[in-house]
Write a protein that holds these residues in place. Structure first.
Motif, PDB file in Angstrom:
ATOM      1  N   GLN A   1       0.889  -1.157   0.000  1.00  0.00           N
ATOM      2  CA  GLN A   1       0.000   0.000   0.000  1.00  0.00           C
ATOM      3  C   GLN A   1       0.928   1.207   0.000  1.00  0.00           C
ATOM      4  OE1 GLN A   1      -3.105   0.005   2.966  1.00  0.00           O
ATOM      5  NE2 GLN A   1      -3.405  -2.198   2.761  1.00  0.00           N
ATOM      6  N   HIS A   2       1.388   1.545  -1.180  1.00  0.00           N
ATOM      7  CA  HIS A   2       2.413   2.566  -1.390  1.00  0.00           C
ATOM      8  C   HIS A   2       1.774   3.959  -1.314  1.00  0.00           C
ATOM      9  CE1 HIS A   2       6.202   3.673  -3.822  1.00  0.00           C
ATOM     10  NE2 HIS A   2       5.665   4.778  -3.382  1.00  0.00           N
ATOM     11  N   ARG A   3       2.196   4.765  -0.337  1.00  0.00           N
ATOM     12  CA  ARG A   3       1.652   6.116  -0.155  1.00  0.00           C
ATOM     13  C   ARG A   3       2.504   7.124  -0.913  1.00  0.00           C
ATOM     14  NH1 ARG A   3      -2.350   6.693   3.257  1.00  0.00           N
ATOM     15  NH2 ARG A   3      -1.941   8.896   3.617  1.00  0.00           N
ATOM     16  N   THR A   4       1.902   7.768  -1.897  1.00  0.00           N
ATOM     17  CA  THR A   4       2.545   8.852  -2.626  1.00  0.00           C
ATOM     18  C   THR A   4       1.795  10.133  -2.305  1.00  0.00           C
ATOM     19  OG1 THR A   4       1.150   8.606  -4.582  1.00  0.00           O
ATOM     20  CG2 THR A   4       3.155   7.288  -4.521  1.00  0.00           C
ATOM     21  N   GLU A   5       2.321  11.252  -2.793  1.00  0.00           N
ATOM     22  CA  GLU A   5       1.656  12.531  -2.569  1.00  0.00           C
ATOM     23  C   GLU A   5       1.707  13.360  -3.836  1.00  0.00           C
ATOM     24  OE1 GLU A   5       3.883  14.207   0.682  1.00  0.00           O
ATOM     25  OE2 GLU A   5       2.590  13.257   2.161  1.00  0.00           O
ATOM     26  N   ILE A   6       0.627  14.094  -4.074  1.00  0.00           N
ATOM     27  CA  ILE A   6       0.604  15.076  -5.149  1.00  0.00           C
ATOM     28  C   ILE A   6       0.516  16.436  -4.481  1.00  0.00           C
ATOM     29  CG2 ILE A   6      -0.613  15.951  -7.173  1.00  0.00           C
ATOM     30  CD1 ILE A   6      -1.919  13.138  -7.389  1.00  0.00           C
ATOM     31  N   GLU A   7       1.577  17.228  -4.625  1.00  0.00           N
ATOM     32  CA  GLU A   7       1.542  18.603  -4.138  1.00  0.00           C
ATOM     33  C   GLU A   7       0.828  19.433  -5.198  1.00  0.00           C
ATOM     34  OE1 GLU A   7       5.473  19.941  -3.149  1.00  0.00           O
ATOM     35  OE2 GLU A   7       5.786  18.283  -1.761  1.00  0.00           O
ATOM     36  N   THR A   8      -0.218  20.112  -4.795  1.00  0.00           N
ATOM     37  CA  THR A   8      -1.055  20.884  -5.704  1.00  0.00           C
ATOM     38  C   THR A   8      -0.948  22.350  -5.325  1.00  0.00           C
ATOM     39  OG1 THR A   8      -2.542  18.999  -5.747  1.00  0.00           O
ATOM     40  CG2 THR A   8      -3.399  21.056  -6.618  1.00  0.00           C
ATOM     41  N   VAL A   9      -0.615  23.206  -6.313  1.00  0.00           N
ATOM     42  CA  VAL A   9      -0.408  24.624  -6.032  1.00  0.00           C
ATOM     43  C   VAL A   9      -1.066  25.459  -7.125  1.00  0.00           C
ATOM     44  CG1 VAL A   9       1.302  26.436  -5.598  1.00  0.00           C
ATOM     45  CG2 VAL A   9       1.840  24.067  -5.005  1.00  0.00           C
ATOM     46  N   VAL A  10      -1.832  26.472  -6.726  1.00  0.00           N
ATOM     47  CA  VAL A  10      -2.388  27.459  -7.650  1.00  0.00           C
ATOM     48  C   VAL A  10      -2.107  28.846  -7.092  1.00  0.00           C
ATOM     49  CG1 VAL A  10      -4.189  25.954  -8.594  1.00  0.00           C
ATOM     50  CG2 VAL A  10      -4.682  27.378  -6.621  1.00  0.00           C
ATOM     51  N   GLN A  11      -2.128  29.831  -7.992  1.00  0.00           N
ATOM     52  CA  GLN A  11      -1.864  31.207  -7.586  1.00  0.00           C
ATOM     53  C   GLN A  11      -2.736  32.115  -8.432  1.00  0.00           C
ATOM     54  OE1 GLN A  11       2.185  32.557  -8.213  1.00  0.00           O
ATOM     55  NE2 GLN A  11       2.058  33.945  -6.492  1.00  0.00           N
ATOM     56  N   GLY A  12      -3.121  33.237  -7.887  1.00  0.00           N
ATOM     57  CA  GLY A  12      -3.900  34.203  -8.655  1.00  0.00           C
ATOM     58  C   GLY A  12      -5.114  34.670  -7.889  1.00  0.00           C
ATOM     59  N   ALA A  13      -5.833  35.592  -8.516  1.00  0.00           N
ATOM     60  CA  ALA A  13      -6.990  36.207  -7.866  1.00  0.00           C
ATOM     61  C   ALA A  13      -8.118  35.206  -7.638  1.00  0.00           C
ATOM     62  CB  ALA A  13      -7.480  37.381  -8.709  1.00  0.00           C
ATOM     63  N   ASP A  14      -8.298  34.264  -8.539  1.00  0.00           N
ATOM     64  CA  ASP A  14      -9.393  33.298  -8.437  1.00  0.00           C
ATOM     65  C   ASP A  14      -8.864  31.927  -8.012  1.00  0.00           C
ATOM     66  OD1 ASP A  14     -12.024  32.573  -8.527  1.00  0.00           O
ATOM     67  OD2 ASP A  14     -12.025  32.146 -10.682  1.00  0.00           O
ATOM     68  N   ARG A  15      -7.951  31.922  -7.067  1.00  0.00           N
ATOM     69  CA  ARG A  15      -7.266  30.676  -6.710  1.00  0.00           C
ATOM     70  C   ARG A  15      -8.179  29.646  -6.058  1.00  0.00           C
ATOM     71  NH1 ARG A  15      -5.702  34.504  -3.246  1.00  0.00           N
ATOM     72  NH2 ARG A  15      -5.921  34.074  -1.037  1.00  0.00           N
ATOM     73  N   ASP A  16      -9.240  30.068  -5.373  1.00  0.00           N
ATOM     74  CA  ASP A  16     -10.151  29.095  -4.749  1.00  0.00           C
ATOM     75  C   ASP A  16     -10.841  28.252  -5.818  1.00  0.00           C
ATOM     76  OD1 ASP A  16      -9.540  29.871  -2.143  1.00  0.00           O
ATOM     77  OD2 ASP A  16     -11.075  31.434  -2.151  1.00  0.00           O
ATOM     78  N   ALA A  17     -11.375  28.905  -6.836  1.00  0.00           N
ATOM     79  CA  ALA A  17     -12.043  28.180  -7.919  1.00  0.00           C
ATOM     80  C   ALA A  17     -11.038  27.350  -8.712  1.00  0.00           C
ATOM     81  CB  ALA A  17     -12.765  29.154  -8.841  1.00  0.00           C
TER      82      ALA A  17
END
Length: 139
Positions: free
Chosen positions: A61-77
């Motif tokens: 059960q190999h645990r990997t990770e995806i680092e997810t990054v966004v930037q900008g005025a509408d970053r929540d959406a």
């Protein structure tokens, strides 16, 4: 010839690379985040396998990770869309073309990160568990 572990991680990276965001593997966070977002796949830890003896198989059960990054005025959406795209891409084939038994994601825990002189970042680590078996722990 690549090991099953490397083949599975490469397939996961390829699946992420098909998304509109820039997908890297094992890289450091670049100075600029692309407008469409950034994904960094971390190889993670295979953990201790369960072993079956006849035939000899090591079940991970190999645990990997995806680092997810966004930037900008509408970053929540943008962040929400990017996470939904990751989920949809993995849900289309949870065996990565038969390379592993199952791919399971966990919910992200987003944080806002201030950046001096620029729009803040919205980032999260998305845990991904890869279930697979090999005939040898080094393969």
């Amino acid at each position: 010839m690549p090991t099953p572990r490397e083949t599975i991680l490469s397939a996961l990276h390829a699946r992420l690379s098909a998304l509109p965001a820039t997908a890297l593997r094992g890289e450091v966070l670049p100075e600029r985040v692309p407008a469409e977002g950034l994904l960094i796949l971390r190889d993670g830890e295979p953990g201790e396998p369960e072993v079956t003896l006849s035939p000899l198989r090591f079940h991970y059960q190999h645990r990997t990770e995806i680092e997810t990054v966004v930037q900008g005025a509408d970053r929540d959406a943008a962040f929400d869309t990017l996470c939904a795209n990751i989920g949809a891409a993995l849900a289309t084939d949870r065996t990565l073309g038969g390379l592993c038994d199952w791919v399971e994601t966990e919910a992200p825990r987003p944080v806002d990160l201030p950046v001096e002189g620029a729009a803040s970042l919205k980032a999260a680590v998305i845990p991904v568990v890869l279930f697979y078996a090999t005939s040898d722990p080094l393969l």
